[in-house]
Design a protein around this motif. Structure first.
Motif, PDB file in Angstrom:
ATOM      1  N   MET A 267       0.821  -1.206   0.000  1.00  0.00           N
ATOM      2  CA  MET A 267       0.000   0.000   0.000  1.00  0.00           C
ATOM      3  C   MET A 267       0.861   1.264   0.000  1.00  0.00           C
ATOM      4  N   ALA A 268       1.990   1.213   0.661  1.00  0.00           N
ATOM      5  CA  ALA A 268       2.887   2.371   0.735  1.00  0.00           C
ATOM      6  C   ALA A 268       4.301   1.873   0.986  1.00  0.00           C
ATOM      7  N   GLY A 269       5.267   2.734   0.755  1.00  0.00           N
ATOM      8  CA  GLY A 269       6.660   2.333   0.920  1.00  0.00           C
ATOM      9  C   GLY A 269       7.508   3.475   1.450  1.00  0.00           C
ATOM     10  N   GLU A 270       8.696   3.129   1.869  1.00  0.00           N
ATOM     11  CA  GLU A 270       9.626   4.103   2.438  1.00  0.00           C
ATOM     12  C   GLU A 270      10.492   4.711   1.339  1.00  0.00           C
ATOM     13  N   ILE A 271      10.749   5.997   1.435  1.00  0.00           N
ATOM     14  CA  ILE A 271      11.659   6.667   0.514  1.00  0.00           C
ATOM     15  C   ILE A 271      12.641   7.524   1.297  1.00  0.00           C
ATOM     16  N   ALA A 272      13.865   7.609   0.803  1.00  0.00           N
ATOM     17  CA  ALA A 272      14.858   8.506   1.384  1.00  0.00           C
ATOM     18  C   ALA A 272      14.647   9.902   0.812  1.00  0.00           C
ATOM     19  N   THR A 273      14.958  10.932   1.573  1.00  0.00           N
ATOM     20  CA  THR A 273      14.862  12.299   1.057  1.00  0.00           C
ATOM     21  C   THR A 273      16.229  12.761   0.576  1.00  0.00           C
ATOM     22  N   ASP A 274      16.219  13.718  -0.321  1.00  0.00           N
ATOM     23  CA  ASP A 274      17.454  14.138  -0.984  1.00  0.00           C
ATOM     24  C   ASP A 274      18.316  15.010  -0.076  1.00  0.00           C
TER      25      ASP A 274
ATOM     26  N   LEU B  29      23.732  14.296  -5.223  1.00  0.00           N
ATOM     27  CA  LEU B  29      23.608  13.528  -6.460  1.00  0.00           C
ATOM     28  C   LEU B  29      23.323  12.051  -6.203  1.00  0.00           C
ATOM     29  N   ASP B  30      22.720  11.738  -5.074  1.00  0.00           N
ATOM     30  CA  ASP B  30      22.304  10.367  -4.786  1.00  0.00           C
ATOM     31  C   ASP B  30      21.313   9.923  -5.855  1.00  0.00           C
ATOM     32  N   ALA B  31      21.594   8.797  -6.507  1.00  0.00           N
ATOM     33  CA  ALA B  31      20.769   8.349  -7.627  1.00  0.00           C
ATOM     34  C   ALA B  31      19.368   7.945  -7.198  1.00  0.00           C
ATOM     35  N   ARG B  32      19.158   7.669  -5.929  1.00  0.00           N
ATOM     36  CA  ARG B  32      17.841   7.250  -5.449  1.00  0.00           C
ATOM     37  C   ARG B  32      16.917   8.420  -5.192  1.00  0.00           C
ATOM     38  N   THR B  33      17.490   9.616  -4.964  1.00  0.00           N
ATOM     39  CA  THR B  33      16.689  10.741  -4.499  1.00  0.00           C
ATOM     40  C   THR B  33      16.721  11.955  -5.412  1.00  0.00           C
ATOM     41  N   ASP B  34      17.715  12.053  -6.269  1.00  0.00           N
ATOM     42  CA  ASP B  34      17.832  13.164  -7.212  1.00  0.00           C
ATOM     43  C   ASP B  34      17.437  12.640  -8.590  1.00  0.00           C
ATOM     44  N   LEU B  35      16.273  13.033  -9.077  1.00  0.00           N
ATOM     45  CA  LEU B  35      15.714  12.426 -10.290  1.00  0.00           C
ATOM     46  C   LEU B  35      16.476  12.851 -11.540  1.00  0.00           C
ATOM     47  N   PHE B  36      17.066  11.871 -12.198  1.00  0.00           N
ATOM     48  CA  PHE B  36      17.767  12.109 -13.447  1.00  0.00           C
ATOM     49  C   PHE B  36      16.749  12.307 -14.560  1.00  0.00           C
ATOM     50  N   GLN B  37      16.853  13.407 -15.298  1.00  0.00           N
ATOM     51  CA  GLN B  37      15.923  13.686 -16.377  1.00  0.00           C
ATOM     52  C   GLN B  37      16.473  13.074 -17.663  1.00  0.00           C
ATOM     53  N   HIS B  38      16.030  11.847 -17.906  1.00  0.00           N
ATOM     54  CA  HIS B  38      16.516  11.093 -19.049  1.00  0.00           C
ATOM     55  C   HIS B  38      15.914  11.636 -20.334  1.00  0.00           C
TER      56      HIS B  38
ATOM     57  N   ARG C 287      13.102  13.693  -4.301  1.00  0.00           N
ATOM     58  CA  ARG C 287      12.323  12.719  -3.542  1.00  0.00           C
ATOM     59  C   ARG C 287      12.052  13.192  -2.110  1.00  0.00           C
ATOM     60  N   GLY C 288      10.780  13.072  -1.711  1.00  0.00           N
ATOM     61  CA  GLY C 288      10.397  13.328  -0.333  1.00  0.00           C
ATOM     62  C   GLY C 288      10.437  14.763   0.110  1.00  0.00           C
ATOM     63  N   MET C 289      10.565  15.717  -0.815  1.00  0.00           N
ATOM     64  CA  MET C 289      10.752  17.116  -0.419  1.00  0.00           C
ATOM     65  C   MET C 289       9.462  17.829  -0.017  1.00  0.00           C
ATOM     66  N   LYS C 290       8.307  17.283  -0.392  1.00  0.00           N
ATOM     67  CA  LYS C 290       7.037  17.963  -0.110  1.00  0.00           C
ATOM     68  C   LYS C 290       5.983  16.928   0.252  1.00  0.00           C
TER      69      LYS C 290
ATOM     70  N   TYR D 147       7.587  13.263  -5.143  1.00  0.00           N
ATOM     71  CA  TYR D 147       7.554  13.614  -3.727  1.00  0.00           C
ATOM     72  C   TYR D 147       6.964  12.505  -2.856  1.00  0.00           C
ATOM     73  N   THR D 148       5.861  11.917  -3.278  1.00  0.00           N
ATOM     74  CA  THR D 148       5.129  11.014  -2.380  1.00  0.00           C
ATOM     75  C   THR D 148       4.600   9.764  -3.069  1.00  0.00           C
ATOM     76  N   GLY D 149       5.284   9.296  -4.100  1.00  0.00           N
ATOM     77  CA  GLY D 149       4.832   8.094  -4.786  1.00  0.00           C
ATOM     78  C   GLY D 149       5.991   7.237  -5.250  1.00  0.00           C
ATOM     79  N   PHE D 150       5.696   5.990  -5.598  1.00  0.00           N
ATOM     80  CA  PHE D 150       6.702   5.099  -6.164  1.00  0.00           C
ATOM     81  C   PHE D 150       6.002   4.003  -6.952  1.00  0.00           C
ATOM     82  N   VAL D 151       6.779   3.323  -7.799  1.00  0.00           N
ATOM     83  CA  VAL D 151       6.278   2.191  -8.570  1.00  0.00           C
ATOM     84  C   VAL D 151       7.174   0.986  -8.320  1.00  0.00           C
ATOM     85  N   THR D 152       6.596  -0.203  -8.443  1.00  0.00           N
ATOM     86  CA  THR D 152       7.348  -1.434  -8.194  1.00  0.00           C
ATOM     87  C   THR D 152       7.874  -1.990  -9.510  1.00  0.00           C
ATOM     88  N   ILE D 153       8.801  -1.268 -10.092  1.00  0.00           N
ATOM     89  CA  ILE D 153       9.438  -1.665 -11.346  1.00  0.00           C
ATOM     90  C   ILE D 153      10.885  -2.066 -11.072  1.00  0.00           C
TER      91      ILE D 153
END
Length: 409
Positions: free
Chosen positions: A234-241, A245-254, A300-303, A311-317
């Motif tokens: 239903m929900a998951g944990e995320i690290a905040t930035d 340049l942490d790849a998990r929290t700073d979204l790379f604009q591909h 990630r997680g800033m608002k 900010y507040t979502g994720f996908v299981t990919i």
């Protein structure tokens, strides 16, 4: 002549004692650090349990889940503008139904005071002085506004003690996010050319593709979870930035342009999520090699108040603690391939539909990360929405009604 008794230690004896103490301290410190992290991890899990309890109490009260993408109507949902921002002196503002599920949970997790500020017209500035006219009820747009007191409030119950992120450029941080399923494509249902108008085509895509417990701006309930609450995240944990340049929290604009059907032949991460890993620093594979282009406050997680996936979502990919990326930052493509992440060692917490909190390791079976995400049916689609998730056990846990068998994990 009498022999005098020696008093004290020789230099050699003193050095031996100091060396022994040093060794003992060296052995003890890691154990102390491990004990502290264990305590922080337990506190993080307890916070998540309280959020799960709040969601269940909300459902008991309203017979539905708190909507992820809630608030008041008005404004351009897909491309909000200055009219939605409001003014720190004259108030106003429109949230364009962009408030996260956490806003709705507030009254059910002992945050009644801040809920009253949000739900009633607030006439206070950040410094506590009175405005000439109030903000609109339910507040201004949570992404555009940095002058609205509730959105700037950091709530301890929404923070994991293991995450050191604090302060600006974030508004109020959160370490807990909604599960939006196993598709990264078009989480917006509105047509960017129409002010707040729903596009039938985008709605069809969303209805068939977004298979998580939460669907952006849609009313959902436990009855929609056909795979069983205990088998669905239903929900998951995320690290905040932290601005590193942490790849998990700073979204790379591909780079890419997948505004149509996602496909493995596409050159961007919507059609081929594994491309999220491009741009990593070969010397530091958990960090980007160069600046990502994402705004300092758009990570990630800033608002906690904003429902956008960053900010507040994720996908299981991609599996937990994988790189996070996106193609576009505006209009209907607000989303991207962002997984769960944490400051814990080896995995992240997830909240199951029945309220149980489990720890999922980074090594969970996650299928084919190069597979195109499921989306709505048409004649050219090779991965139909009725098929099982191409992302293994991790993808199965993120879908609510695909009739997939899930064993122990």
């Amino acid at each position: 002549m009498k022999n005098k008794n020696r008093i004290g230690f020789t230099l050699v004896e003193l050095l031996v004692v100091i060396a022994i103490i040093g060794v003992l301290v060296g052995l003890l410190l890691p154990a102390v650090q491990a004990a502290r992290e264990a305590a922080r991890r337990m506190s993080c899990s307890n916070n998540f349990k309280q959020i799960g309890l709040a969601i269940h109490n909300y459902h008991a009260a309203y017979n539905q889940l708190p909507i992820h993408g809630t608030g008041t109507n008005g404004g351009n949902y897909a491309s909000p503008n200055v009219n939605d921002t409001g003014d720190p002196n004259t108030g106003g503002g429109r949230n364009c139904r962009s408030l996260s599920f956490l806003v709705g949970c507030l009254p059910f997790m002992e945050q009644q005071a801040i809920w009253e500020q949000i739900s009633n017209p607030l006439n206070k500035r950040l410094n506590g002085t009175t405005m000439t006219s109030p903000w609109n009820a339910m507040g201004p747009h949570p992404e555009l506004t940095n002058s609205y007191l509730p959105w700037q409030t950091e709530i301890p119950a929404l923070r994991c003690p293991s995450d050191p992120g604090t302060g600006l450029p974030a508004q109020g941080r959160t370490n807990y996010a909604a599960c939006l399923g196993d598709s990264n494509f078009r989480h917006e249902t509105t047509d960017p050319t129409q002010t707040g108008a729903a596009s039938s085509g985008n709605a069809q895509i969303q209805r068939g593709s977004h298979r998580g417990v939460f669907v952006h701006r849609n009313k959902m309930a436990f009855r929609d979870v056909l795979d069983g609450l205990a088998n669905t995240i239903m929900a998951g944990e995320i690290a905040t930035d932290l601005g590193d340049l942490d790849a998990r929290t700073d979204l790379f604009q591909h780079a890419g342009s997948s505004v149509n059907a996602p496909s493995t032949t596409s050159t961007d991460s919507y059609g081929n999520p594994s491309l999220c890993r491009s741009g990593l620093d070969s010397a530091r594979p958990q960090f980007w090699a160069a600046a990502t282009g994402a705004g300092a406050d758009q990570r990630r997680g800033m608002k906690w108040s904003c429902s956008y996936m960053r900010y507040t979502g994720f996908v299981t990919i991609l599996p937990p603690n994988s790189p996070a990326c996106t193609v576009h930052t505006t209009l209907i493509e607000r989303g991207g391939t962002s997984s769960t992440s944490s400051r814990h060692q080896g995995g992240t917490h997830v909240l199951m539909g029945d309220g149980a909190v489990k720890f999922v390791t980074d090594s969970i079976e996650a299928g084919n990360s190069s597979a195109a995400p499921p989306w709505f049916f048409n004649s050219t689609t090779t991965n139909l929405v009725g098929a099982g998730s191409p992302y293994g056990l991790w993808g199965k846990l993120g879908t609510r009604g695909m009739k997939e068998t899930i064993g122990d994990f």
